[in-house]
Design an enzyme around this catalytic site. Sequence first.
Site, mmCIF file in Angstrom:
data_model
loop_
_atom_site.group_PDB
_atom_site.id
_atom_site.type_symbol
_atom_site.label_atom_id
_atom_site.label_comp_id
_atom_site.label_asym_id
_atom_site.label_seq_id
_atom_site.Cartn_x
_atom_site.Cartn_y
_atom_site.Cartn_z
ATOM 1 N N ASP C 9 11.324 94.488 28.655
ATOM 2 C CA ASP C 9 12.018 94.055 29.865
ATOM 3 C C ASP C 9 13.468 93.815 29.458
ATOM 4 O OD1 ASP C 9 13.119 92.818 32.036
ATOM 5 O OD2 ASP C 9 11.786 91.060 32.011
ATOM 6 N N LYS C 71 23.907 94.325 32.017
ATOM 7 C CA LYS C 71 23.057 95.148 32.887
ATOM 8 C C LYS C 71 23.743 95.451 34.213
ATOM 9 C CE LYS C 71 18.304 95.138 34.640
ATOM 10 N NZ LYS C 71 17.098 94.321 34.638
ATOM 11 N N GLU C 148 10.574 97.244 37.640
ATOM 12 C CA GLU C 148 10.205 95.876 37.264
ATOM 13 C C GLU C 148 9.111 95.261 38.143
ATOM 14 O OE1 GLU C 148 14.049 94.059 37.078
ATOM 15 O OE2 GLU C 148 14.503 95.147 35.236
ATOM 16 N N ASP C 170 11.381 89.673 43.039
ATOM 17 C CA ASP C 170 11.908 89.631 41.674
ATOM 18 C C ASP C 170 13.393 89.317 41.714
ATOM 19 O OD1 ASP C 170 12.813 90.097 39.143
ATOM 20 O OD2 ASP C 170 11.979 92.099 38.933
#
Lengths: 760, 99, 603
Positions: C9, C71, C148, C170
Amino acid sequence: MARKRPTAVVPRITVQSVEAELKKTEYSKALSLAARLVESEPSDSHLACYTRTLTLCVDGYLRQGKVKSATETIRLAELFAQSHASQRPAVAATLARCGEFDKALGLADVPATRMHIADLCMRRNRADGAPTELKADFAIVQAAFRDYEAGRDDMVRDALGKLGLTSSFLSWKLLLRGLQAYAVNDISRAIENWQRLPADGLAAQLAAPLRCRIDPDFRRSLPANRATEFDRATENVFSGGLAGELREIQTHTGRDQDLTPIWKPVASLLPKLRAVQPSCVPRLASALYHLIVRQGRPADLESYRRQFPSPHDDPKFDRLRALACESTGEDDFAVEYWIAYEQWLATTPAGWPPDLLARARAIVLQRIGRLIEDLNIADQAPAELRRAMAKMLGEPLEPSNFGNPDDYYRKSLVLAPDRSEAACLLFDRMMRSQRWAAAERVATDFLAQQPDELDLLERLMDALREQGRSVERLAIAKRAAAVNPMDAEIEHELIQAYLATARWYLFQGDTDSCERILVEAGPMREVRNPAAFGSLRAILARCRKQPAEAEVLESQLLERPGLGPAAALYLSVLGQLARLKPAQRKPAEQRLRNTLANAQPTASEALGLLTAIAEMDFERMDFRGRATLDKKILAMVERSVNSDANESEFEFVLRTLMNRKNHKTVSTMAARLATRFPKSPVFPLFELQASVLKSPGRRPTGTMLGKLSLARRLAEACDRPDRSEILDAIKKIQAALDPFGGRFLFGGPFGRDPYDGDDD
Amino acid sequence: MANPYAVLGLPPDADDAAVRSRYLQLAREFPPEQHPEKFAAVRAAYDKLKDLDSRAEYRLFGGADDETIDELIDSVIRSGPIRRITLNELFRMAGVSGR
Amino acid sequence: MTDPIIGIDLGTTNSEVAIVVDGQPIVLPDDSGDPILPSVVGLGEDGKLLVGKPARNQWVLAPERTIKSIKRKMGGEEKVELGDSRYSPQEISAMILRSLKERAEKHLGSAVSKAVVTVPAFFNDAQRQATREAGALAGLDVVRILNEPTAAALVYDPNQEQRERFLVYDLGGGTFDVSIVQLEAGVYEVLASHGDTRLGGDDFDELLLGRVADDFRDAFGVDLRESRVARARLLRAVEDAKKKLSDHPFARIEEEFIADKDGVPLHLSVEIERSEFEELIGPLLNKTMECVQNALDDARLTASQIGRVVLVGGSTRTPLVGQLLEDRFGQPPHREINPDLCVALGAAVQGAILGAEKVDSVLVDITPHSLGIKTLERRVDFAYVPNEFRFAPIVERNTPLPAIRSEVFCTVADNQPRVDIEVYQGESADVRRNHRVGKFTIEGLARVPAGNQIVVELNLNLDGVLKVTAREKSTGLTKQITIENAMARFAVEERGAAKERLERLWGPSEFVPDFEPVEEVNRVFGNAPALDPGPQEGQRESVQARALLEKAERIIAKAADSDKVELERLANDVRAALADRRWGDLATASGNLSDVLFYLEDV
């Protein structure tokens, strides 16, 4: 600085210029250029170029049947090779390919020359004139091919074993071994053999089409056209000619193409197909059926019927005709055929499970209803347009006589009570003709079956609102919110329903119930519409004889920035409807008068007022002085044009006005704003929209078209996030200005074919 | 694209539950990871048949993309009986004169 | 052990790595037992590369040498500065991935080369590509890019027969995703995905920081945001305060000597109430709720049809998230599985699915963006300028993968010899607002009037590799391209340079995994010393050469005399190289011999 005199430009001869002539099949020109090239500088590359030119010219002349020129060129080549040893093998190859075996070997007795001799023997199917040892191998290869074709693979293997590494027929051995592997589906072995074929040999040339099918690397190395040619050729051989005939049929499939030419190949293809691949016959029938739907004419249907039995699901071709008529826009005929098709379905034909049959009928009935609705809209077209259309068609337009769409929707609903589409269509028709109660019944009946269907719950809310039945409306809104608490629109409806219900109780004099509803709505909802809730609370306090509390509430409300004008409007209207005594209402009314008299209102004040009055319209709140008030509000909004607001605030104001159909105000304001914000595409667009809608059906004037192109230019130049929406709107206006409505044709580099993609 | 009933191996009177359970069974048998093409075909067929409305729509209006001439050409080539190509055919395919 | 596939992850704030052991996924901790690796990269004072906690710790002191939340920049062109050099976001991410890879190698005691890496479902093609590139730079073959939320759903028990629908919410440090996943009879189906790749807990921090800094400026006339160090300290403090507010109604921020004014030191001391914080982040959370609604709409479901709501990502610890969802769905959201870890766990599960021959559960994922081509739209009347930027979607968003869809288009000009196929990804009707993924031209079309039909087929596989085929219907003329996700836009030489730079920066690894491929041998011979590498090296070659020689002898016996000489010569070359153990020469000689034998063998 001295200038140089221009010198005469002599075109320089290059290898490229020779190649160019060869490409144009200008052989003699190519030869003379190549000769001059060698003359100018006898480099290796120039020599090779000349040889190549000689070779290609010989081939070319032979192809053209010019034997004499070919012979002369061969002589030329021989002479050239004698003086240039490096070019001998290449020239020998050419000689060999022309059958001059002895001369070829005399010039260069190398394996390549012998390979070309062997190739020519194979091509001619005879070996006369070839050296003796070649003749022996030729016989072996010929026999091997006969054995291979007869399926005697063992004998082939034995025969090929006799061909050693030095055999001139080695490439034919590889070709044949590859074919054997191919025949038993050993693709990798076939590729392995064919990959080793010398590229300039005949065997490689012969293997190429098959290799193109199985060897992806080889395929990629070919030009796309060449690969396609190979595919065509192999397909025909593989399918015994069937593929070619199918391709012939396929060339006529495409938008707007006439299907007539396909029926002859179909007729010739069918018997073969029946004999070789009977399972493909119904598949061809099905493909042709759908081709007729897309691009056929009545004659095509007749041709189809001569060749094929009727399909199970459409024995009388009613469905085919209906779909074909729909695709050509002949909706009235489509309706007739659909009715016939539905009647056939109603006879419970075999092969339809009962539930599927009922569902299919329901879908068809709903479709008929839709089509009739569309037809009726055409009937309602302006008289001028109808006259023009009648003139074009050569007959007057008659209103359709297929009956009422309502009946089809109802029948559809009986067959499929859980399908919401028909119910929604029916409901919307009722609402359009203001039959609120009937609409309500449609929704209630459906919801009795499917209590959670949001489409109908939302519609039922509308019907109840139109009838002013607030308490029931609130109950339905709560039900809808329970089904989908996430939906922002439902939440908004729920808030409006709380407000309407609270107001209704207040106007009935039931202050306790009003209070109860407000409490139930809760503070989270009150903040979403502070002007409406706050004023309601203040009036409620007045009705309950709590003037002090009312004063506090009112002043809190009026002081909130931007809320003042809307609150003033609410307080005045609610006071009137709650039947407060004139003395109690007086301050509120005075405040409203002051607000409306404001000489320089801001855009946000104008917007607040507009939103409030729009809400009152929507909620069907009727009160005295409504018309005058509206005028005054519009006048005030118009004055806000001078205020110090930004572009987007004004856009909001204009959008709200458009929604309320205040076209005159929009066009006045937009004209002013267009000069104030010259870069915005929105204001000319508003002006135009308003002027189109102010007098629909009027011929577009030059000014309007000018505005349109201005708006488009500005829109194309702008970088607003809603740019494409604006361009869409511009297109719609363009369509509205076109008396026959905007029919779009999609193009490309290619565009979507309007006849395709209708099926999903 | 083939007939979705054939792809899923279902009779024409299969109901929602039958279609669904067959789809799940085939999805487990041909997971997208291991059998991408087979799964794509199964999924496309499932989408056409997954509920009564889809099935009725398919029966009434579908089928246009079940059979195209393209696919017919494909299948006559693929299932053609000839695999042993003769030398003469080779000449014909390659467009080379002679023989 | 066969090549393990690890699950990673790669988060905005934190990253984790997990593997499946005995059927159970576990997250691998660092030496101190902490499973979480902060996604922070920095250079130490000595120029040494720092990844994770040490980098995070130095951030307050040396923000100019530290990079967080990389990210958010993935898939963009922008480079970031670290020390004296500028790095692409891929390179920075690669440093994090490499650290996780080493952690896994240490645990497994063997080399790791394959990984499943998760990305937000709403990442577009460019962002996914960048993630793959990061993997390659870190020496990892990214065998699958997994969404994800899907990963999170995979952690839940697949053995239920009953149909169950999850909504996975999420909210990570930098991205937000919502997916609706249906699980039935061992088949996970993603029904819809929505999200915002630039919304997350970092934004909460920024809002809170803005509020505190504003108040401080109003009180002291000093803007803390102007000093990098003060800003970094403040950000760290508000992060802590945010975490505290998850469990407490208020939090204090105390930072002494955070700034000075006219030589007088200033201290920061404020108290933040939870309600104040919630008011700040309310608009952002409302945005996420809109996404939830969009996902429900796309899946044609209502809130009441959702079986359970699963929370993923650290930012979901903010109580308001749970509260908003509970209001809307009428049920408390699930947090049984640690929201920080469940994505990594799911990635490991998917890795096991990919690695194993037998598959217990099946995943049917979707494409969250539409794919299509650019077309020209023209009206009947020619006054209107044709719109050449119309987007014609072919694979609609939320289509299950692999997806094979085709549409028919037409040429617009008579005798049009070629068409350009430009492939775009996105939802706007205007291609300029979408993301272009590839282009090619099909030439040599038949000379026919306008309306020549071209069939364009898009074939999108699970890896996001897109095959585009254009075929002229009447002739069958076909052209195809494959748009690979991996490495397409990162030039090869640039990649090499980047890799080298990373190696240099990385320095000697603290842990050198035992890469020797003698594991099997050691098992057989117990703890015998490793064999002499010479014979081992040539073992395979010599076996093959002997087999080849046998075959050659068989063929030579049957061959014509003229061929025998040549064959014997080639065979002798092989024999000589074999005898002298010249492995390189042996390979060449064997190649020559087998090449010639091919012509004579009679298989």
